[in-house]
Design an enzyme around this catalytic site. Structure first.
Site, short mmCIF file in Angstrom:
data_model
loop_
_atom_site.label_atom_id
_atom_site.label_comp_id
_atom_site.label_asym_id
_atom_site.label_seq_id
_atom_site.Cartn_x
_atom_site.Cartn_y
_atom_site.Cartn_z
N GLU A 157 -14.14 -30.44 3.98
CA GLU A 157 -13.54 -31.72 4.37
C GLU A 157 -12.08 -31.85 3.97
OE1 GLU A 157 -15.03 -31.20 1.58
OE2 GLU A 157 -13.63 -32.14 0.19
N ASP A 170 -18.72 -29.92 4.34
CA ASP A 170 -18.19 -29.69 2.99
C ASP A 170 -16.79 -29.08 3.04
OD1 ASP A 170 -18.20 -29.79 0.26
OD2 ASP A 170 -19.50 -28.04 -0.03
N ASP A 172 -12.11 -34.02 -7.06
CA ASP A 172 -11.62 -33.54 -5.78
C ASP A 172 -10.42 -34.33 -5.24
OD1 ASP A 172 -11.98 -31.38 -4.11
OD2 ASP A 172 -13.33 -32.43 -2.73
N LYS A 196 -23.89 -30.56 -1.01
CA LYS A 196 -23.81 -29.54 -2.06
C LYS A 196 -25.11 -29.54 -2.84
CE LYS A 196 -18.83 -29.91 -3.03
NZ LYS A 196 -18.39 -28.56 -2.64
N ARG A 246 -9.55 -29.86 4.22
CA ARG A 246 -8.60 -29.44 5.24
C ARG A 246 -8.48 -30.46 6.37
NH1 ARG A 246 -11.90 -23.97 6.04
NH2 ARG A 246 -12.23 -24.46 3.84
N ASP A 288 -16.66 -35.64 -3.68
CA ASP A 288 -17.08 -34.68 -2.64
C ASP A 288 -18.53 -34.28 -2.86
OD1 ASP A 288 -17.30 -32.84 -0.66
OD2 ASP A 288 -16.04 -31.30 -1.63
N LYS A 304 -4.63 -33.77 -1.47
CA LYS A 304 -6.03 -33.99 -1.09
C LYS A 304 -6.63 -35.00 -2.06
CE LYS A 304 -10.61 -31.74 -1.07
NZ LYS A 304 -11.39 -30.48 -1.13
N1 BES Z 1 -13.87 -29.51 -3.08
C1 BES Z 1 -14.42 -28.28 -2.63
C2 BES Z 1 -13.80 -27.06 -3.30
C3 BES Z 1 -13.95 -26.93 -4.79
C4 BES Z 1 -14.89 -26.05 -5.32
C5 BES Z 1 -13.12 -27.61 -5.66
C6 BES Z 1 -15.00 -25.91 -6.68
C7 BES Z 1 -13.24 -27.46 -7.04
C8 BES Z 1 -14.19 -26.61 -7.54
C9 BES Z 1 -14.24 -28.15 -1.14
O1 BES Z 1 -14.23 -29.32 -0.41
C10 BES Z 1 -15.36 -27.33 -0.60
O2 BES Z 1 -16.46 -27.76 -0.70
N2 BES Z 1 -15.04 -26.17 -0.02
C11 BES Z 1 -16.01 -25.30 0.53
C12 BES Z 1 -15.50 -24.82 1.86
C13 BES Z 1 -16.52 -24.06 2.68
C14 BES Z 1 -17.65 -24.97 3.11
C15 BES Z 1 -15.84 -23.46 3.87
C16 BES Z 1 -16.21 -24.14 -0.43
O3 BES Z 1 -15.22 -23.69 -1.02
O4 BES Z 1 -17.35 -23.72 -0.60
ZN ZN Z 2 -13.64 -30.98 -1.43
MN MN Z 3 -16.16 -29.98 0.09
#
Ligand code: BES
Ligand code: ZN
Ligand code: MN
Length: 521
Positions: free
Chosen positions: A367, A365, A306, A295, A369, A288, A283
């Site tokens: 993204e 967010d 990210d 966010k 996946r 992000d 990834k």
């Molecule tokens: N890049 C984030 C996940 C992340 C969180 C990485 C903290 C490092 C530290 C990812 O893209 C994300 O935002 N995931 C969301 C998914 C949700 C919207 C289903 C999450 O984990 O809140």
């Molecule tokens: Zn992310």
């Molecule tokens: Mn994200």
């Protein structure tokens, strides 16, 4: 990077700023570890009691500096805690040596040279100490002003150089391993391997730490292209036009809001002696923001990290090439910047993925996946023996496992166990996670084949279930969610610095080595 040498010199005769010795936590106080016998002798056998008087216990990571005994060329002895004394007849574990060497190297920032007189029983121990020193000495200073030596910037960085404007010192310039066998082939090979892996791992850290205004998908792709030329790796870059032509709806959809267009980079390392083919998929969200599902403040300051999965994959492929591993390794970097704008993908949009499946984007967010899905489908076309993806995918995984452990999911229990074992072997904390089938229905979409979000509970597992749908039929696959360990915000410990850690690099490299050796499925 810090230079590393093996030496047969006696500790007393080494011209250096410091001699590092190990001290273990014994039942009745600190104990001088093997490797430092001659140093202890020079203190008339009183090193342990001197250390105890100074308050040392031998606890892991503890650092005590004291004047070297008379007759030593180095002015300082640095005692580093190794933690508990091993059980009777057992050697120190590689990870204890790695962490101690790392803590010592950190404490020696600003020094030109240090001799490491830590316990070494075999070549693997020497390699662990080398790794700890090289990884612990790391510092990211490309954006720092060196107060009194601007010329020190550039190739050698600030190694051994002056303080920066904030008083931070440059990394230890040279580490000399004492107690190894410099002329023994096994020692030489193990240490050379450690140097190659650590150089690439530190390069991955540099990429992660580079601010997102300087490392966008195009810039990352350019770094990969240059490294490919240097190491004989074939690199192909799909730009936004090629991605559109190929129908990569996931990668394009995520990158749609950014002024910096997305890229899919393929790195192919091939060996004429290869019997197996591994594909690594990373990834690579260079920033992000969350996109339209923005966010909140407090959650985006570190989101340059990210792309840590892509950085790990990139480093592992280059390391495999440098080590000449007898296995084919293909790396896929799914690079995009996730930004909100008038052209960004909206919650409610439906993307047609490279696989042909449609995805309703409920949360922009989620993204990672989406870019991984396209890369997984593409990687599957070559029918590799196994695919491993690496991603800072979910906050849920950080909640589940904390910030030092990555989660492993897989469509094959034996492969998941193998990766867990390999990670354990190299000193990377990880844990096998399930993919409960009932969570799949949470991603049912009234409009599309699947939604990019499901139930909140078990969010890390939901993400794994999503990815699984884009892996080619019958292909062994594992997913490493490194959202916790990829980026370290707390105080440094052992060989782990602040910022990008290089999580998963050593696991991927070891997996490739073991696959080449035929001792994995
Ligand atoms: N890049 C984030 C996940 C992340 C969180 C990485 C903290 C490092 C530290 C990812 O893209 C994300 O935002 N995931 C969301 C998914 C949700 C919207 C289903 C999450 O984990 O809140
Ligand atoms: Zn992310
Ligand atoms: Mn994200």
């Amino acid at each position: 990077m810090t230079a590393l040498t093996l030496s047969t010199a006696a500790a007393s005769g080494l011209r250096a700023d410091a001699i590092v010795v190990g001290v273990a936590k014994g039942a009745k106080g600190p104990l001088v570890a093997p490797g430092a016998e001659s140093v202890d002798k020079a203190y008339d056998g009183k090193l342990a009691s001197v250390l105890e008087t100074l308050g040392a216990s031998g606890a892991e990571g503890e650092v005590t500096k004291l004047p070297a005994p008379s007759g030593f060329k180095a002015p300082v002895v640095l005692a580093v805690g190794l933690g508990p004394v091993p059980e009777k007849d057992q050697a120190y574990e590689g990870e204890a040596l790695r962490r101690a060497a790392g803590a010592a190297a950190r404490a020696l920032a600003g020094a030109k040279k240090a001799g490491f007189a830590l316990p070494v029983e075999d070549a693997a121990d020497a390699a662990a100490i080398a790794e700890g020193a090289l990884l612990g000495a790391y510092s990211f200073d490309a954006y720092k002003d060196v107060a009194d030596d601007k010329a020190a910037k550039g190739k050698a960085g600030r190694a051994g150089k002056a303080k920066d404007a904030n008083g931070a010192k440059g990394p230890l310039a040279e580490a000399t391993l004492l107690g190894g066998k410099p002329r023994d082939k096994a020692y030489k090979a193990a240490v050379e391997r450690a140097v190659a892996v650590c150089e690439e791992l530190n390069r991955a850290r540099d990429l992660i730490n580079t601010p997102p205004n300087d490392l966008d998908p195009e810039a990352f792709a350019a770094v990969a292209t240059a490294a490919g030329k240097e190491h004989g790796i074939k690199v192909q870059v799909l730009d936004e036009k090629a991605l559109a032509k190929g129908g990569y709806g996931g990668i394009l959809g995520v990158g749609a809001g950014s002024a910096a267009p997305p890229r899919l980079v393929k790195l192919s390392y091939t060996s004429s002696k290869a019997k197996k083919h591994l594909a690594f998929v990373g990834k690579g969200i260079t920033y992000d923001s969350g996109g339209i599902s923005l966010k909140p403040a407090g959650h985006n300051e570190t989101m340059k990290c990210d792309m840590s999965g892509a950085a790990a994959v990139f480093a592992a492929v280059v390391a495999a090439a440098r080590l000449g591993l007898e296995v084919n390794v293909t790396g896929w970097l799914a690079l995009a910047e996730n930004m909100p704008s008038g052209s960004a993908t909206r919650p409610g949009d439906v993307l047609r993925m490279y696989s042909g499946k449609t995805v309703e984007v409920l949360n922009t967010d989620a993204e990672g996946r989406l870019v991984l899905a396209d890369a997984l489908t593409k990687a599957s076309e070559e029918q590799p023996d196994a695919i491993v993806d690496v991603a800072t995918l979910t906050g849920a995984m950080v909640l589940a496992l904390g910030d030092r452990t990555f989660g492993i999911m897989a469509n094959d229990d034996a492969f998941r166990a193998s990766i867990h074992e390999v990670a354990e072997e190299v000193g990377e904390p990880s844990w096998p996670m399930p993919m409960p089938e009932h969570l799949r229905k949470g991603m049912d979409s009234p409009t599309a084949d699947i939604a990019n979000m499901g139930e909140r509970m078990g969010g890390g597992l939901v993400a794994g279930l999503f990815l699984r749908e884009f892996v080619g039929e019958g292909i062994t696959w594992a997913h490493l969610d490194i959202a916790g360990p990829a980026y370290h915000e707390g105080a440094p410990y052992g060989y782990t610095p602040k910022g990008g850690t290089g999580s998963a690099v050593r696991t991927l490299v070891r997996l490739a080595e073991r696959t080449a050796a035929g001792d994995l499925g």
